[in-house]
Every structure is written in C-alpha cells, then in structure tokens.
Design a protein around this motif. Structure first.
Motif, PDB file in Angstrom:
ATOM      1  N   ARG A 241     -39.042  -0.812  -1.635  1.00  0.00           N
ATOM      2  CA  ARG A 241     -38.804  -1.595  -0.434  1.00  0.00           C
ATOM      3  C   ARG A 241     -40.095  -2.313  -0.049  1.00  0.00           C
ATOM      4  N   LEU A 242     -39.956  -3.376   0.747  1.00  0.00           N
ATOM      5  CA  LEU A 242     -41.126  -4.168   1.139  1.00  0.00           C
ATOM      6  C   LEU A 242     -41.101  -4.399   2.643  1.00  0.00           C
ATOM      7  N   CYS A 243     -42.190  -4.048   3.301  1.00  0.00           N
ATOM      8  CA  CYS A 243     -42.327  -4.318   4.734  1.00  0.00           C
ATOM      9  C   CYS A 243     -43.145  -5.588   4.903  1.00  0.00           C
ATOM     10  N   ILE A 244     -42.536  -6.591   5.540  1.00  0.00           N
ATOM     11  CA  ILE A 244     -43.182  -7.879   5.776  1.00  0.00           C
ATOM     12  C   ILE A 244     -43.732  -7.884   7.198  1.00  0.00           C
ATOM     13  N   MET A 245     -45.045  -7.967   7.337  1.00  0.00           N
ATOM     14  CA  MET A 245     -45.654  -8.011   8.667  1.00  0.00           C
ATOM     15  C   MET A 245     -46.171  -9.409   8.967  1.00  0.00           C
ATOM     16  N   HIS A 246     -46.044  -9.817  10.214  1.00  0.00           N
ATOM     17  CA  HIS A 246     -46.596 -11.095  10.635  1.00  0.00           C
ATOM     18  C   HIS A 246     -48.024 -10.900  11.141  1.00  0.00           C
ATOM     19  N   MET A 247     -48.930 -11.732  10.642  1.00  0.00           N
ATOM     20  CA  MET A 247     -50.311 -11.722  11.115  1.00  0.00           C
ATOM     21  C   MET A 247     -50.791 -13.165  11.181  1.00  0.00           C
ATOM     22  N   LYS A 248     -51.407 -13.537  12.279  1.00  0.00           N
ATOM     23  CA  LYS A 248     -51.987 -14.873  12.420  1.00  0.00           C
ATOM     24  C   LYS A 248     -53.464 -14.788  12.055  1.00  0.00           C
ATOM     25  N   GLY A 249     -53.828 -15.385  10.915  1.00  0.00           N
ATOM     26  CA  GLY A 249     -55.205 -15.300  10.451  1.00  0.00           C
ATOM     27  C   GLY A 249     -55.409 -14.099   9.547  1.00  0.00           C
ATOM     28  N   THR A 250     -56.609 -13.549   9.547  1.00  0.00           N
ATOM     29  CA  THR A 250     -56.966 -12.367   8.762  1.00  0.00           C
ATOM     30  C   THR A 250     -57.511 -11.317   9.723  1.00  0.00           C
ATOM     31  N   PRO A 251     -57.620 -10.044   9.280  1.00  0.00           N
ATOM     32  CA  PRO A 251     -58.207  -9.048  10.184  1.00  0.00           C
ATOM     33  C   PRO A 251     -59.560  -9.468  10.758  1.00  0.00           C
ATOM     34  N   LYS A 252     -60.325 -10.241   9.969  1.00  0.00           N
ATOM     35  CA  LYS A 252     -61.652 -10.673  10.423  1.00  0.00           C
ATOM     36  C   LYS A 252     -61.551 -11.682  11.565  1.00  0.00           C
ATOM     37  N   THR A 253     -60.498 -12.536  11.555  1.00  0.00           N
ATOM     38  CA  THR A 253     -60.420 -13.665  12.497  1.00  0.00           C
ATOM     39  C   THR A 253     -59.234 -13.608  13.458  1.00  0.00           C
ATOM     40  N   MET A 254     -58.296 -12.677  13.254  1.00  0.00           N
ATOM     41  CA  MET A 254     -56.997 -12.765  13.915  1.00  0.00           C
ATOM     42  C   MET A 254     -57.047 -12.723  15.442  1.00  0.00           C
ATOM     43  N   GLN A 255     -58.062 -12.084  16.015  1.00  0.00           N
ATOM     44  CA  GLN A 255     -58.104 -11.987  17.474  1.00  0.00           C
ATOM     45  C   GLN A 255     -59.025 -13.033  18.107  1.00  0.00           C
ATOM     46  N   SER A 256     -59.369 -14.067  17.346  1.00  0.00           N
ATOM     47  CA  SER A 256     -60.199 -15.152  17.882  1.00  0.00           C
ATOM     48  C   SER A 256     -59.303 -16.194  18.545  1.00  0.00           C
ATOM     49  N   GLN A 277     -37.824 -16.210   0.452  1.00  0.00           N
ATOM     50  CA  GLN A 277     -38.647 -16.125  -0.754  1.00  0.00           C
ATOM     51  C   GLN A 277     -38.440 -14.792  -1.468  1.00  0.00           C
ATOM     52  N   CYS A 278     -38.384 -13.712  -0.705  1.00  0.00           N
ATOM     53  CA  CYS A 278     -38.166 -12.387  -1.299  1.00  0.00           C
ATOM     54  C   CYS A 278     -36.817 -12.325  -2.010  1.00  0.00           C
ATOM     55  N   GLU A 279     -35.800 -12.843  -1.368  1.00  0.00           N
ATOM     56  CA  GLU A 279     -34.471 -12.824  -1.976  1.00  0.00           C
ATOM     57  C   GLU A 279     -34.438 -13.691  -3.235  1.00  0.00           C
ATOM     58  N   LYS A 286     -31.437  -5.599   2.143  1.00  0.00           N
ATOM     59  CA  LYS A 286     -31.419  -4.216   2.633  1.00  0.00           C
ATOM     60  C   LYS A 286     -32.727  -3.492   2.316  1.00  0.00           C
ATOM     61  N   ASN A 287     -33.505  -4.017   1.378  1.00  0.00           N
ATOM     62  CA  ASN A 287     -34.776  -3.399   1.002  1.00  0.00           C
ATOM     63  C   ASN A 287     -35.974  -4.048   1.686  1.00  0.00           C
ATOM     64  N   ILE A 288     -35.713  -4.883   2.686  1.00  0.00           N
ATOM     65  CA  ILE A 288     -36.779  -5.547   3.429  1.00  0.00           C
ATOM     66  C   ILE A 288     -36.879  -4.956   4.837  1.00  0.00           C
ATOM     67  N   ILE A 289     -38.089  -4.690   5.272  1.00  0.00           N
ATOM     68  CA  ILE A 289     -38.378  -4.216   6.631  1.00  0.00           C
ATOM     69  C   ILE A 289     -39.236  -5.279   7.304  1.00  0.00           C
ATOM     70  N   LEU A 290     -39.019  -5.499   8.587  1.00  0.00           N
ATOM     71  CA  LEU A 290     -39.778  -6.509   9.322  1.00  0.00           C
ATOM     72  C   LEU A 290     -40.686  -5.849  10.364  1.00  0.00           C
ATOM     73  N   ASP A 291     -41.916  -6.328  10.446  1.00  0.00           N
ATOM     74  CA  ASP A 291     -42.909  -5.839  11.415  1.00  0.00           C
ATOM     75  C   ASP A 291     -43.520  -7.058  12.098  1.00  0.00           C
ATOM     76  N   VAL A 292     -43.346  -7.168  13.419  1.00  0.00           N
ATOM     77  CA  VAL A 292     -43.857  -8.340  14.136  1.00  0.00           C
ATOM     78  C   VAL A 292     -45.370  -8.355  14.222  1.00  0.00           C
ATOM     79  N   GLY A 293     -46.025  -7.256  13.879  1.00  0.00           N
ATOM     80  CA  GLY A 293     -47.490  -7.239  13.838  1.00  0.00           C
ATOM     81  C   GLY A 293     -48.134  -7.162  15.206  1.00  0.00           C
TER      82      GLY A 293
END
Length: 379
Positions: A241-256, A277-279, A286-293
């Motif tokens: 299964r694959l969990c798709i998380m949303h992230m704006k930027g990278t961990p280094k820059t995301m909270q700027s 794309q996954c499909e 059914k094998n996809i999980i979503l995480d709003v991040g």
C-alpha cells in the motif's frame, strides 16, 4: 411527558433500531437525521439561482451572497445545506440542469457514496536521533522492544523512519538512512514480526524502501506525495500500500510562510492528480491512503481548516490518515513543549476521527487506544 435535546448521534440506524422503528423506515429516517454542508466554490450565478430554488423546494437551503439574485458577478461561493435525503434528491434533480449543475450533481453522488473505514492506530518509531520528539527516537534492539510494546497496546500499524522530517531538518544521504534502518528491518524479518502487525516504511528513498519491503513491510509512507514514480512502481512490485502525503516545499523550507489561495481546493486537486498517476502505474485505489500533511507547509489556520473539513477527503474512496502527534500547531494554541502536548494531540485526533480519518499516526499508542475506546462508547 418529558422532552430533551439529543446530542450528535453517530450510528443513526442503531439508534432507530433501539427504538424498535420498523425495518423499512430505518434507512429512510437515518438519512433525514444526518445534516450535511457543502462549500461550492465559483458556482455560476445562473446555477446558484437555480440550485437555490431547487434546494428550497425540497426543504434544503443554499446560502448565497446578496448580489446573486441580481447577477452582479459571474460566479459566487455558496454553502449547500440539508439532510442526506435532501442531497440524494438534489444529486438526481440537478443532473438535468444547465450551467455546470450536472457537475455539482455528480460530485454530490461521490460524497454520498464515500466509504467509512474502521479506525486503526499507527505507532511511530524514529530510528534516528534528530526527530522533534525525543520520546520517539530508538535504535535497533530498543526499537524492537518499543514495537512489541506498541503491538501489545493496540497498534495495528507501526511506521518506522530513519530521517527526521521536522521543519528545518537537514537531508540525510541514502547510505546513512539505510544504515540506520537496516538493523531494525533485519530483526523484524528474523523474528517475523510482520505476521503480527502491518509495518510501514517512512521514507522516499528507493533503496531504503525496497530493503524494508524485502523485510516484510507492506506500506510505504511517502511524505513527498508519490512524486517519484519509482516508489509507485515499488509498491506495485511488492503489492504494498502507498500513503500519499501532501507537503508544500521540503522539510527544510516548508514552514517559510506557506500560502494557499484555498488550502482545501489545492490539496484536493493534488490528491486527484496523484491518485490518477498511481492508478495509471498499477496501484489500485483501495491500496492508497491519503494524508493531508498536518504541519507540512501549513499555518495554524491551514491545519485547523483541514481537520475541520477532513470528511471531504473521504470522497476519493481511500482511507484518510491524520498525523498531528505532539506537533507545533498545539504550541501555537497553548504554549507547550513536545513533551507536554499529549492532551492537545488527543483532542485533534479525536476530532479528526469524528470528521472521517480512519488511521491515527501517533507516538502514544496506549493513550490513543483508551481515548478512541471512550469515543466509540459515547458515539
């Protein structure tokens, strides 16, 4: 005679059956007990006027700005409100209407058919010394002891990562990440712990992900949101299964200073594209999980908006994960260190579960197991 007001009833059919309502009436009445609200963005003005009248004609309502009746603007934002029964009626009625109302009808049908999943607890193990919460950092044998403890306390998924994704975190080489993960993976494989619980690899590095999948892991937790087709192909190859998380930027820059025109629309569009794309590459929905991040390129208000409206993301037919465990958004509401944020974590996660999340990613498994058991009893 006495009368009192009822609170929120989660299992409406069970409440009606307890009252000995005739079986034929249970489904009908349950739909009338559930009040739904839908935000419609940029609805064409003629469509708004038609939908307003159609909603009123069946006892529902469409909240619109004052200028709609005079068609002062070409489009307006609206809020549609009514029972599930009302929405079912409108989802049929609007199919025959012009000005984009057929699309509204089809979207309502999608929301009404969204599946509900049982709640699961995902325990967090960090095989590094850099994660923001020191209580989640473990190495090799210590990690295994903690994993077994989490299983005993009620976790059904264990998420293991070797690289910190906290705001401002530095990147780690693939060689170093694998060196951290390998001892934990080897023990899990040797002891066949994957027979007791689902193991998730929290990584977007292909060599690390594949090593974990070869060690009995069956879930990829990708904070980069399936942006690398290699990870999608690995999920297909190992039937993971694959969990798709949303992230704006990278961990280094995301909270700027993260900015969205509309955080709900942008993340919804992101999931729509990534699922497609996954499909296309062979992963079943059914094998996809979503995480709003939560906390990944979001302000406090962005995070709160996503938690309030988490039910929306069920429309994709995937399980929805929430992961706000001990995160900084709690400090912005009530000043605290990571060690002091368990109460705030529980409040966020319980509300998210009420709003549609089915997987709770957390550091404190026993406390979440108890809180969720109490929530189920109250519902």
């Amino acid at each position: 005679m006495k009368i009192y007001q009822l609170g929120h009833i989660t299992d409406k059919k069970a409440a009606l059956k307890a009252l000995n309502v005739e079986s034929g009436g249970v489904d009908i009445m349950a739909k009338k007990m559930e009040l739904l609200h839908f935000f419609i963005k940029d609805l064409k003005t003629p469509a708004a006027n038609i939908l307003k009248q159609d909603a009123l004609s069946i006892g529902a309502e469409l909240a619109v700005p004052g200028g709609v009746i005079l068609c002062e603007k070409p489009t307006y934002d609206c809020i549609l409100m009514g029972t599930r029964k009302h929405m079912e009626t409108l989802s049929r009625k609007e199919l025959a209407q012009p000005f984009g109302l057929k699309t509204v009808a089809m979207e309502l049908k999608r929301f009404l058919s969204a599946k509900t999943y049982p709640t699961q607890i995902m325990g967090v193990i960090n095989a590094n010394d850099d994660s923001f919460f020191s209580g989640s950092r473990f190495k090799a044998e210590d990690a295994i002891r903690k994993i077994k403890e989490m299983i005993d306390k009620g976790a059904t998924i264990i998420d293991i990562g070797a690289v910190s994704s906290r705001p401002g975190a530095d990147e780690v080489s693939a060689e170093e990440e694998l060196a951290r993960m390998k001892p934990v993976c080897d023990i899990i494989k040797a002891e066949k712990l994957y027979e007791q619980v689902t193991f998730s690899v929290d990584s977007y590095t292909p060599v690390v992900v594949e090593y974990a999948l070869q060690s009995g892991f069956t879930l990829i937790n990708d904070i980069t949101g399936a942006s690398d087709d290699t990870l999608i192909k690995l999920a297909v190859k190992y039937d993971a299964r694959l969990c798709i998380m949303h992230m704006k930027g990278t961990p280094k820059t995301m909270q700027s200073d993260p900015h969205y025109d509309d955080v709900m629309v942008e993340i919804s569009d992101f999931f729509e594209a990534r699922i497609a794309q996954c499909e296309a590459l062979g992963i079943q929905r059914k094998n996809i999980i979503l995480d709003v991040g939560i906390g990944f390129g979001k302000t406090l208000e962005h995070n709160l908006t996503l938690i309030r409206n988490m039910a929306h993301f069920k429309v994709f037919g995937c399980e929805v994960l929430v992961g706000a465990s001990r995160k900084g958004m709690i400090d912005k509401i009530s000043t605290s260190t990571p060690e002091q944020r368990l109460p705030g974590t529980l409040a966020i996660h319980l509300k998210a579960v009420e709003n549609g999340a089915s997987i709770v990613r957390c550091h404190d498994v026993a406390e979440h197991q108890q809180a969720l058991a109490v929530l189920r009893a109250m519902q």
